[in-house]
Design a protein around this motif. Structure first.
Motif, PDB file in Angstrom:
ATOM      1  N   ASP A  68      43.022  45.895  38.876  1.00 43.14           N
ATOM      2  CA  ASP A  68      44.067  45.347  39.737  1.00 43.14           C
ATOM      3  C   ASP A  68      43.772  45.679  41.192  1.00 43.14           C
ATOM      4  OD1 ASP A  68      45.200  44.599  37.375  1.00 43.14           O
ATOM      5  OD2 ASP A  68      46.992  45.844  37.550  1.00 43.14           O
ATOM      6  N   THR A 101      45.864  40.701  39.259  1.00 44.14           N
ATOM      7  CA  THR A 101      45.446  41.367  38.022  1.00 44.14           C
ATOM      8  C   THR A 101      44.098  40.817  37.569  1.00 44.14           C
ATOM      9  OG1 THR A 101      46.521  39.761  36.563  1.00 44.14           O
ATOM     10  CG2 THR A 101      47.875  41.608  37.366  1.00 44.14           C
ATOM     11  N   THR A 102      43.516  41.471  36.577  1.00 45.52           N
ATOM     12  CA  THR A 102      42.200  41.054  36.083  1.00 45.52           C
ATOM     13  C   THR A 102      42.229  39.676  35.435  1.00 45.52           C
ATOM     14  OG1 THR A 102      42.602  42.272  34.030  1.00 45.52           O
ATOM     15  CG2 THR A 102      41.400  43.420  35.762  1.00 45.52           C
ATOM     16  N   LYS A 103      43.402  39.216  35.003  1.00 46.44           N
ATOM     17  CA  LYS A 103      43.502  37.898  34.381  1.00 46.44           C
ATOM     18  C   LYS A 103      43.159  36.781  35.358  1.00 46.44           C
ATOM     19  CE  LYS A 103      47.040  39.158  30.952  1.00 46.44           C
ATOM     20  NZ  LYS A 103      48.421  38.886  30.468  1.00 46.44           N
ATOM     21  N   GLN A 104      43.264  37.072  36.644  1.00 51.54           N
ATOM     22  CA  GLN A 104      42.985  36.059  37.663  1.00 51.54           C
ATOM     23  C   GLN A 104      41.654  36.321  38.380  1.00 51.54           C
ATOM     24  OE1 GLN A 104      47.627  36.271  38.476  1.00 51.54           O
ATOM     25  NE2 GLN A 104      46.582  35.327  40.190  1.00 51.54           N
ATOM     26  N   GLN A 105      40.805  37.110  37.742  1.00 54.09           N
ATOM     27  CA  GLN A 105      39.490  37.412  38.298  1.00 54.09           C
ATOM     28  C   GLN A 105      38.418  36.835  37.371  1.00 54.09           C
ATOM     29  OE1 GLN A 105      39.307  41.667  38.909  1.00 54.09           O
ATOM     30  NE2 GLN A 105      41.384  41.730  39.744  1.00 54.09           N
ATOM     31  N   ASN A 259      40.632  26.308  35.856  1.00 50.73           N
ATOM     32  CA  ASN A 259      41.762  27.229  36.047  1.00 50.73           C
ATOM     33  C   ASN A 259      42.657  26.759  37.175  1.00 50.73           C
ATOM     34  OD1 ASN A 259      40.896  29.712  34.211  1.00 50.73           O
ATOM     35  ND2 ASN A 259      39.060  29.056  35.321  1.00 50.73           N
TER      36      ASN A 259
END
Length: 260
Positions: A68, A101-105, A259
């Motif tokens: 994050d 967050t890592t979900k958007q990386q 995405n």
């Protein structure tokens, strides 16, 4: 390297003066690089740059996130201080600081799962289309710049007076350097793939990148052609290692399309 070891190295470097001003041999960017994004890990230890490429996406090095992070956008914007204060009062400046967050990386990985040190970050909210972005080379015309060509770098990395206080320097710094041949040890971290196609290097006497400059844009002909990968801790990097954007140009478009 464990976080405690990094902190000890930073303290030692600060005491000895080993870490100098960010982007050594630089000048003030003034109103250039208004697309620059500052990236800080939520848990102290990482500080990097990035670039806004459109209203929703930022590009940086993978090692700058993978946890994050807080993104600070518009940090080199030439909007007046009273305009910024008024925006803050009205609540419109909140999107200039976003926790991601890592979900958007999204890091580039090969089919075998091998990672490359380049990442796209999707913002939580769209930025204003008035905030400057940096243009990418056209996918079908993207060519790696030749050796000896001049490129432009910039960053908001550490200077020794700010390390212990965890404060940003007062201004973004810019410098010019020249593309050079990469030596055997000029590559990203061992966990990332590096080859002649994916990696570029640059060297000019007196020009170096320092802790906090990684992830920042490398400009060539006013287009984004590279990402600074050098991640020095105990001293600045005289040979600057960079990702070659042309290697990833199609992946960038595909990732943003998949995405929305």
């Amino acid at each position: 390297m464990k976080l405690s070891s990094v902190i000890l190295l930073l303290l030692a470097a600060a005491a000895s003066g080993a870490i100098e001003k960010r982007v050594v041999g630089s000048r003030s960017c003034k109103t250039d690089r208004q697309y620059h994004v500052q990236i800080q890990s939520i848990q102290p230890g990482k500080s990097c740059g990035g670039s806004l490429i459109n209203t929703r996406w930022v590009i940086t090095a993978s090692h700058c996130a993978e946890q994050d992070v807080k993104l600070m956008l518009g940090v080199n914007n030439n909007v007046g201080i009273f305009t910024k204060l008024w925006s803050s009062v009205r609540g419109k400046s909140k999107k200039l600081e976003q926790v991601i967050t890592t979900k958007q990386q999204f890091s580039y990985t090969e089919d075998e799962g091998k990672a490359h040190d380049i990442m796209l970050i999707k913002l939580n909210e769209d930025m204003s289309d008035k905030l400057p972005t940096i243009r990418l080379p056209p996918p079908d015309e993207c060519t790696k710049p030749a050796i000896h060509q001049q490129v432009e770098i910039g960053g908001w990395g550490a200077k020794k007076a700010d390390i212990l206080n965890n404060k940003l320097p007062k201004s973004l710094k810019c410098a010019s350097t020249d593309l050079s041949t990469c030596d055997e040890n000029d590559k990203p971290g061992d966990q990332y793939v590096s080859d002649e196609e994916s990696t570029m290097c640059a060297f000019r006497p007196g020009v170096e990148t320092c802790f906090g400059d990684a992830g920042s844009a490398v400009e060539y002909n006013n287009l984004l052609h590279g990402i600074v990968l050098s991640n020095p801790v105990d001293k600045c990097a005289s040979t600057i290692v960079m990702a070659n954007i042309c290697r990833y140009r199609e992946w960038i478009d595909e990732t943003m399309k998949k995405n929305p």
